[in-house]
Scaffold this motif. Structure first.
Motif, mmCIF file in Angstrom:
data_model
loop_
_atom_site.group_PDB
_atom_site.id
_atom_site.type_symbol
_atom_site.label_atom_id
_atom_site.label_comp_id
_atom_site.label_asym_id
_atom_site.label_seq_id
_atom_site.Cartn_x
_atom_site.Cartn_y
_atom_site.Cartn_z
ATOM 1 N N SER A 1 -74.519 -34.411 46.964
ATOM 2 C CA SER A 1 -74.955 -33.039 46.645
ATOM 3 C C SER A 1 -76.262 -32.705 47.363
ATOM 4 N N VAL A 2 -77.128 -33.727 47.570
ATOM 5 C CA VAL A 2 -78.400 -33.490 48.266
ATOM 6 C C VAL A 2 -78.134 -33.137 49.731
ATOM 7 N N ILE A 3 -77.173 -33.848 50.339
ATOM 8 C CA ILE A 3 -76.821 -33.540 51.738
ATOM 9 C C ILE A 3 -76.288 -32.113 51.830
ATOM 10 N N LEU A 4 -75.459 -31.738 50.843
ATOM 11 C CA LEU A 4 -74.893 -30.382 50.845
ATOM 12 C C LEU A 4 -75.989 -29.324 50.713
ATOM 13 N N ILE A 5 -76.903 -29.512 49.757
ATOM 14 C CA ILE A 5 -77.983 -28.533 49.534
ATOM 15 C C ILE A 5 -78.883 -28.458 50.777
ATOM 16 N N SER A 6 -79.227 -29.630 51.334
ATOM 17 C CA SER A 6 -80.062 -29.657 52.546
ATOM 18 C C SER A 6 -79.404 -28.859 53.664
ATOM 19 N N ASN A 7 -78.086 -29.022 53.780
ATOM 20 C CA ASN A 7 -77.367 -28.313 54.840
ATOM 21 C C ASN A 7 -77.375 -26.809 54.643
ATOM 22 N N ILE A 8 -77.270 -26.379 53.369
ATOM 23 C CA ILE A 8 -77.315 -24.931 53.089
ATOM 24 C C ILE A 8 -78.703 -24.402 53.448
ATOM 25 N N PHE A 9 -79.760 -25.141 53.068
ATOM 26 C CA PHE A 9 -81.130 -24.763 53.462
ATOM 27 C C PHE A 9 -81.203 -24.610 54.978
ATOM 28 N N ALA A 10 -80.637 -25.618 55.671
ATOM 29 C CA ALA A 10 -80.707 -25.623 57.133
ATOM 30 C C ALA A 10 -80.014 -24.391 57.717
ATOM 31 N N MET A 11 -78.855 -24.038 57.173
ATOM 32 C CA MET A 11 -78.111 -22.875 57.691
ATOM 33 C C MET A 11 -78.950 -21.601 57.572
ATOM 34 N N VAL A 12 -79.609 -21.442 56.419
ATOM 35 C CA VAL A 12 -80.423 -20.235 56.195
ATOM 36 C C VAL A 12 -81.612 -20.218 57.160
ATOM 37 N N LEU A 13 -82.299 -21.353 57.295
ATOM 38 C CA LEU A 13 -83.487 -21.400 58.155
ATOM 39 C C LEU A 13 -83.123 -21.219 59.629
ATOM 40 N N GLN A 14 -81.983 -21.787 60.040
ATOM 41 C CA GLN A 14 -81.573 -21.594 61.445
ATOM 42 C C GLN A 14 -81.196 -20.137 61.712
ATOM 43 N N HIS A 15 -80.669 -19.452 60.689
ATOM 44 C CA HIS A 15 -80.360 -18.023 60.837
ATOM 45 C C HIS A 15 -81.656 -17.242 61.113
ATOM 46 N N LEU A 16 -82.731 -17.587 60.378
ATOM 47 C CA LEU A 16 -84.022 -16.922 60.589
ATOM 48 C C LEU A 16 -84.537 -17.203 62.001
ATOM 49 N N SER A 17 -84.321 -18.419 62.433
ATOM 50 C CA SER A 17 -84.770 -18.834 63.759
ATOM 51 C C SER A 17 -84.068 -18.022 64.849
ATOM 52 N N VAL A 18 -82.757 -17.837 64.682
ATOM 53 C CA VAL A 18 -81.971 -17.005 65.610
ATOM 54 C C VAL A 18 -82.526 -15.590 65.626
ATOM 55 N N LYS A 19 -82.780 -15.073 64.424
ATOM 56 C CA LYS A 19 -83.259 -13.698 64.288
ATOM 57 C C LYS A 19 -84.581 -13.483 65.027
#
Length: 440
Positions: free
Chosen positions: A69-87
């Motif tokens: 579950s920690v890997i899953l949550i970390s990955n969701i965090f990563a997806m959101v932060l990478q979206h900001l980075s793209v933006k």
């Protein structure tokens, strides 16, 4: 929108490949998606580098499937932060380092730059050691020589960069495919319990209440969300030649986010596979003590009874180390040029980055041998966790600033989510620091 940035942009990020990959203007969804695909794979690499392996193996061996579950949550965090980075990259047409240079005072920038270089060196350290361990496991090359050999890949990668950015993306994609194939095979032969895996994806309260579990859990978070990836992504998204107007930028954000989200799902599968493999192989057979890559390699074949198990593991490790090296160096170039406006020749930049990582790795290997390299791997992940907040906070600040982002500014709901994520990351990293130096 200009007024919020203090200075006009004077140079492009990674000028040698800026806007160099054409985007078909009047074509369907898939053609456009494929044209934008690539940077996401390069980002995904940072989420499966050798540093992650150590934390995933320890988590799986000690606690079975619980930390999935920690890997899953970390990955969701990563997806959101990478979206900001793209933006940030698409809208402001600056990478995160350039945005920091514009926004902060020179002293703050210098401190941020130093932290970032330390993080890149720590990351490079993990890759150098990971590749050296893989060469040692596969060919019996002593670790010291393995570390020396991994410095030579500098030249190979430079030759590719000269051929164009798509070459680098293709090689990264190829290596990720090798890692996926190796772990697909490992998962099939280790026969994990499907119910236990699904159960592991649901967060359990003991992750917080059990200090040993929490420590490894935060290590997984630190090893998953990579600070240099935020700098890297905001730059390489600009290699695409999309129309630089509102409509073009909207489309670029949509496809680049899709690209990174799909790629991070692959990274999630690989990280989860390492933990599942450790849980199915070591946890269930009473080998809960296994925490490093060498032990895992030695034990896989006897426990699973398949001679290819250990070899596939080592091949995946080598591919992972080589991949991370590539993206780490690019990130180093972006950070140095963005913060300091110093332009070095790529080969010189790479050589400096490499030596910063290779010298401590060599010294530790010569003095302490294998055990020292394992401790160094864990330390590199702690350093990365500490650096994370210094990359996340500016990124969230800039993308939430209407003056800087105009109509692309983070919506209220997203703004709340990203500040919560930032807060969680800061609190957990402070705890990890405390545990590392005062706890245990």
């Amino acid at each position: 929108m200009k007024n919020a940035w203090r200075k006009d942009k004077t140079s492009n990020s990674l000028p040698e490949v800026f806007s160099s990959i054409s985007i078909p203007k009047k074509s369907g969804f898939w053609r456009k998606y494929l044209a934008f695909a690539g940077p996401g794979l390069m980002i995904a690499v940072g989420y499966m580098d050798p540093g992650n392996w150590a934390t995933d193996i320890a988590g799986g061996a000690q606690f079975g499937y619980t930390l999935l579950s920690v890997i899953l949550i970390s990955n969701i965090f990563a997806m959101v932060l990478q979206h900001l980075s793209v933006k940030l990259g698409v809208v402001a047409e600056r990478d995160l380092a350039q945005a920091c240079r514009d926004h902060f005072k020179p002293t703050t920038n210098f401190i941020l730059w130093v932290f970032c270089e330390i993080a890149i060196a720590a990351c490079d350290l993990a890759e150098v050691i990971g590749s050296a361990i893989a060469l040692n496991l596969l060919f019996g090359i002593p670790l010291t020589w393995g570390i020396v050999i991994t410095t030579i890949d500098v030249l190979i990668i430079l030759l590719l960069q000269a051929k164009g950015f798509r070459w680098i993306e293709s090689i990264v994609g190829g290596l990720i495919f090798i890692i996926l194939a190796c772990f697909g095979y490992e998962i099939i032969i280790s026969k994990p319990q499907i119910n236990a895996i699904l159960g592991g994806l649901i967060p359990q309260k003991e992750i917080i209440t059990n200090p040993a579990m929490l420590y490894i859990g935060i290590g997984i978070l630190g090893a998953t969300v990579m600070p240099h990836n935020l700098y890297l992504h905001s730059s390489i998204v600009q290699t695409r030649d999309y129309t630089r107007d509102t409509k073009g930028k909207k489309e670029a954000i949509k496809f680049a986010t899709l690209d990174s989200t799909v790629s991070l799902l692959l990274a999630f599968f690989i990280n989860a596979a390492i933990l599942i493999l450790a849980a199915a192989t070591f946890h269930t057979s009473g080998n809960q003590h296994i925490a490093d890559i060498n032990d895992a390699y030695k034990m896989l074949t006897p426990i699973l009874g398949a001679s290819m198990a250990s070899i596939a593991f080592a091949i995946a490790l080598l591919a992972s180390g080589q991949n991370s090296t590539l993206t780490g160096t690019l990130a180093g170039q972006i950070v140095m040029e963005g913060f300091l406006n110093i332009r070095l020749k790529p080969w010189l930049r790479r050589l400096i980055t490499r030596l910063i990582a290779v010298i401590p790795a060599l010294i530790v290997t010569i003095i302490y041998g294998e055990q020292g390299t394992t401790d160094l791997l864990v330390l590199s992940q702690v350093i990365l966790s500490m650096q994370l907040s210094f990359a996340v906070v500016p990124l969230v600040m800039f993308t939430s600033d209407k003056g800087k982002m105009g109509e692309f500014v983070n919506r209220p709901f997203l703004k709340i989510c990203v500040w919560i994520i930032t807060f969680i990351i800061i609190i957990l990293n402070l705890y990890l620091l405390y545990q590392t130096f005062f706890g245990k």
